[in-house]
Every structure is written in C-alpha cells, then in structure tokens.
Design a protein around this motif. Structure first.
Motif, PDB file in Angstrom:
ATOM      1  N   ILE A   1      35.126  -3.057 -39.201  1.00 45.50           N
ATOM      2  CA  ILE A   1      35.265  -4.239 -38.480  1.00 45.50           C
ATOM      3  C   ILE A   1      35.429  -5.441 -39.493  1.00 45.50           C
ATOM      4  O   ILE A   1      34.631  -5.253 -40.538  1.00 45.50           O
TER       5      ILE A   1
ATOM      6  N   ILE B   1      23.980   6.679 -39.902  1.00 49.03           N
ATOM      7  CA  ILE B   1      23.012   7.841 -39.451  1.00 49.03           C
ATOM      8  C   ILE B   1      22.962   9.036 -40.510  1.00 49.03           C
ATOM      9  O   ILE B   1      22.286  10.050 -40.254  1.00 49.03           O
ATOM     10  N   GLY B   2      23.804   8.959 -41.509  1.00 48.22           N
ATOM     11  CA  GLY B   2      23.902   9.874 -42.626  1.00 48.22           C
ATOM     12  C   GLY B   2      25.228  10.117 -43.646  1.00 48.22           C
ATOM     13  O   GLY B   2      26.007   9.050 -43.062  1.00 48.22           O
TER      14      GLY B   2
ATOM     15  N   TYR C   1      28.145  11.022 -44.055  1.00 46.10           N
ATOM     16  CA  TYR C   1      29.143  11.431 -43.832  1.00 46.10           C
ATOM     17  C   TYR C   1      29.977  10.485 -43.066  1.00 46.10           C
ATOM     18  O   TYR C   1      29.538   9.378 -42.441  1.00 46.10           O
TER      19      TYR C   1
ATOM     20  N   LEU D   1      32.332   9.335 -39.851  1.00 49.97           N
ATOM     21  CA  LEU D   1      32.839   9.628 -38.660  1.00 49.97           C
ATOM     22  C   LEU D   1      34.087   9.034 -38.170  1.00 49.97           C
ATOM     23  O   LEU D   1      34.288   7.939 -38.902  1.00 49.97           O
TER      24      LEU D   1
ATOM     25  N   GLY E   1      34.071   6.821 -35.744  1.00 51.34           N
ATOM     26  CA  GLY E   1      33.832   5.704 -35.064  1.00 51.34           C
ATOM     27  C   GLY E   1      32.479   5.588 -34.736  1.00 51.34           C
ATOM     28  O   GLY E   1      31.696   6.551 -35.103  1.00 51.34           O
TER      29      GLY E   1
HETATM   30  C1  LIG Z   1      30.445  -3.230 -40.711  1.00 53.25           C
HETATM   31  O1  LIG Z   1      30.685  -1.968 -39.991  1.00 53.25           O
HETATM   32  C2  LIG Z   1      31.979  -1.417 -39.790  1.00 53.25           C
HETATM   33  O2  LIG Z   1      32.922  -1.711 -40.112  1.00 53.25           O
HETATM   34  C3  LIG Z   1      31.970  -0.061 -39.053  1.00 53.25           C
HETATM   35  O3  LIG Z   1      33.069   0.347 -39.190  1.00 53.25           O
HETATM   36  C4  LIG Z   1      33.348   1.931 -38.961  1.00 53.25           C
HETATM   37  C5  LIG Z   1      34.321   2.457 -39.320  1.00 53.25           C
HETATM   38  C6  LIG Z   1      34.596   3.884 -39.107  1.00 53.25           C
HETATM   39  C7  LIG Z   1      33.468   4.802 -38.532  1.00 53.25           C
HETATM   40  C8  LIG Z   1      32.396   4.069 -38.038  1.00 53.25           C
HETATM   41  C9  LIG Z   1      31.093   4.845 -37.637  1.00 53.25           C
HETATM   42  O4  LIG Z   1      29.883   5.032 -38.408  1.00 53.25           O
HETATM   43  C10 LIG Z   1      30.166   6.079 -39.233  1.00 53.25           C
HETATM   44  O5  LIG Z   1      31.168   6.763 -39.440  1.00 53.25           O
HETATM   45  C11 LIG Z   1      28.748   6.709 -39.819  1.00 53.25           C
HETATM   46  C12 LIG Z   1      27.550   6.158 -39.415  1.00 53.25           C
HETATM   47  N1  LIG Z   1      26.708   6.635 -40.345  1.00 53.25           N
HETATM   48  N2  LIG Z   1      27.134   7.708 -41.015  1.00 53.25           N
HETATM   49  C13 LIG Z   1      28.623   7.449 -40.743  1.00 53.25           C
HETATM   50  C14 LIG Z   1      32.201   2.710 -38.274  1.00 53.25           C
END
Ligand SMILES: COC(=O)COc1cccc(COC(=O)c2cn[nH]c2)c1
Length: 243
Positions: free
Chosen positions: A116, A136-137, A139, A141, A143
């Motif tokens: 974002i 949450i860890g 790795y 994901l 999304g």
């Molecule tokens: C400011 O924050 C952002 O832009 C979030 O954007 C994304 C983009 C791709 C994936 C994710 C989901 O979170 C994880 O992959 C994740 C969370 N915990 N471990 C792995 C979120």
C-alpha cells in the motif's frame, strides 16, 4: 468490539463465519464487518493499483482508494486503530492480541501486490490515529488476508464470553509464563505400544505441575532459545534452572 477488514478478496475472510469467531459474531460479542476495497474506487474498471514511482516490478495500491475506504470505516471514531499486516512490520505476538482484545475498534487493511502507498499509514499517523504495521512471521504472503484471519482469531478468542471456559485461556503457550506448552495426552493410556508418562496417572498434582513445567522449560529451551532469553529468571526457582 468492532473489527472492520478491508480487502480486494473479501470472500477470503469467509472462514471467520465459522467456529468460535462465527459464534462471537452471531452472539453480538464481535461486530466483524468485511468490506471490498473496490467499493471505494471511482473508475469504471474499479482500479486499486498503479505502477511504483522509482520503477521496479509489481504494482502499488493507490492511496486515494485506501484513504476513502479507511475514512469510511474509521468514521470519526477517535478509538479506531488501523492495523496493516505487512512482512516489514513489528512481529504480532500474544501481547498484541491481548491489548487489541481490550480495544473497541480495529480496522485491518489487507495489502496486496507490492504493498500500500506509504502515505496511507503516514496520513493516519499524522492525524494522530493509532497505526500498527504488523508481521505474523518471517515469510511473504500474497496479501494481508491470511494475516487478518490470524489476528482476528487471536483477538476474537480472548473476548469475554467467546471461549466457553476462560480457564483454558490462562495456561497457554506464549502466555504470561512466557513458555511453550507442555505435551498433552488423553485416552487410551497405551496406543501403538506407546505409554503415557506415569506421573500423569499419579493424581499427585504438585508432581504433575512440576513435570509439566519441566517439559515446558525443556521445550522452550530446545525450540525457542529467544524466548528463554526473555524469561523472567527471577521467577524461576533453582529446581527449574537445573535443566
Ligand atoms: C504498509 O503495508 C503494506 O504495504 C502491506 O502490503 C502487503 C503486500 C503484500 C503482502 C502483504 C501481506 O502481509 C504479509 O505478506 C505478511 C505479514 N506477515 N508476514 C507476512 C502486505
């Protein structure tokens, strides 16, 4: 407690209609609302992303669409806490779950693609709102939806009245003692030639408690040395430390 989850895949959150969280929703303990981010787009194609400034692969989620969505679900609620799951966040722990369970309103923004636009978190922080970027860890994901499921379950189960026997919340992994759970057993007493530890049949509760604590310490030392480092050593007597 109210939790709003915003996602381009709202169906992903359907699992929250099941089991304990589903029960909490139906009983009114948890007011969980799932929203489709695209409902806040203004173009015919319902576009939520665009190419990244500075170049690079992938797409970035637009700030204007997210701003409209978050403004709408946060409303003018000063208590609203914006939670953004992200691989680059502070690690979400049981402590966060316990703190969130005492709050009145969480808004979980599920990112996709490369993320974002950073101005979204910046805007709400500048407006004095609580914003938490949490992982949450370690790795990646595709999304934030899976992370949202994790967080909603971890928080929802702590809400008063959700879990039948609150006792079962006390003695838990990552609980106040900061230890991993000890091994558990049930009938039959012998299975495939495997017996259960004698002490558990003794009815001697002090010995059983000691045995459980020893196993929890052993497991924590073997699997999570990082947690051992954080242990309140003062809280352990000399017997515990012989391990
Ligand atoms: C400011 O924050 C952002 O832009 C979030 O954007 C994304 C983009 C791709 C994936 C994710 C989901 O979170 C994880 O992959 C994740 C969370 N915990 N471990 C792995 C979120």
């Amino acid at each position: 407690m109210r939790i709003d989850v915003v996602s381009i895949f709202p169906d992903y959150l359907a699992a929250l209609d099941l089991s304990l969280v589903g029960k909490a929703r139906r009983s009114g303990l948890l007011d969980l609302r799932v929203h489709d981010l695209r409902d806040w787009t203004a173009d015919r194609h319902r576009t939520v992303d665009d190419t990244p400034f500075g170049g690079g692969a992938g797409m970035v989620m637009r700030p204007d669409v997210w701003g409209a969505a978050i403004d709408s679900v946060l409303g003018d609620d000063p208590e609203g806490h914006l939670v953004i799951p992200t691989p680059s966040g502070e690690v979400f722990t049981q402590r966060h779950a316990e703190a969130f369970a005492t709050e009145t309103h969480l808004v979980v923004a599920c990112g996709r693609y490369e993320g974002i636009d950073a101005r979204v978190a910046e805007r709400y922080r500048a407006a004095g709102r609580r914003v938490s970027e949490l992982s949450i860890g370690d790795y990646v994901l595709n999304g934030g939806e899976v992370a949202a499921l994790v967080m909603v379950e971890a928080v929802g189960r702590l809400l008063p009245g959700v879990v039948g026997n609150p006792e079962s919340l006390v003695e838990e992994s990552h609980g106040a003692a900061g230890l991993l759970e000890y091994p558990v057993y049930t009938k039959p007493p012998a299975w495939e030639g495997l017996e259960i530890p004698e002490v558990l049949l003794s009815g001697h509760h002090a010995k059983i408690d000691r045995w459980r604590r020893d196993r929890a310490l052993e497991r924590t030392a073997a699997r999570r040395p990082d947690m051992v480092a954080a242990l309140d050593v003062a809280g352990l007597d000399k017997h515990d430390l012989r391990l």
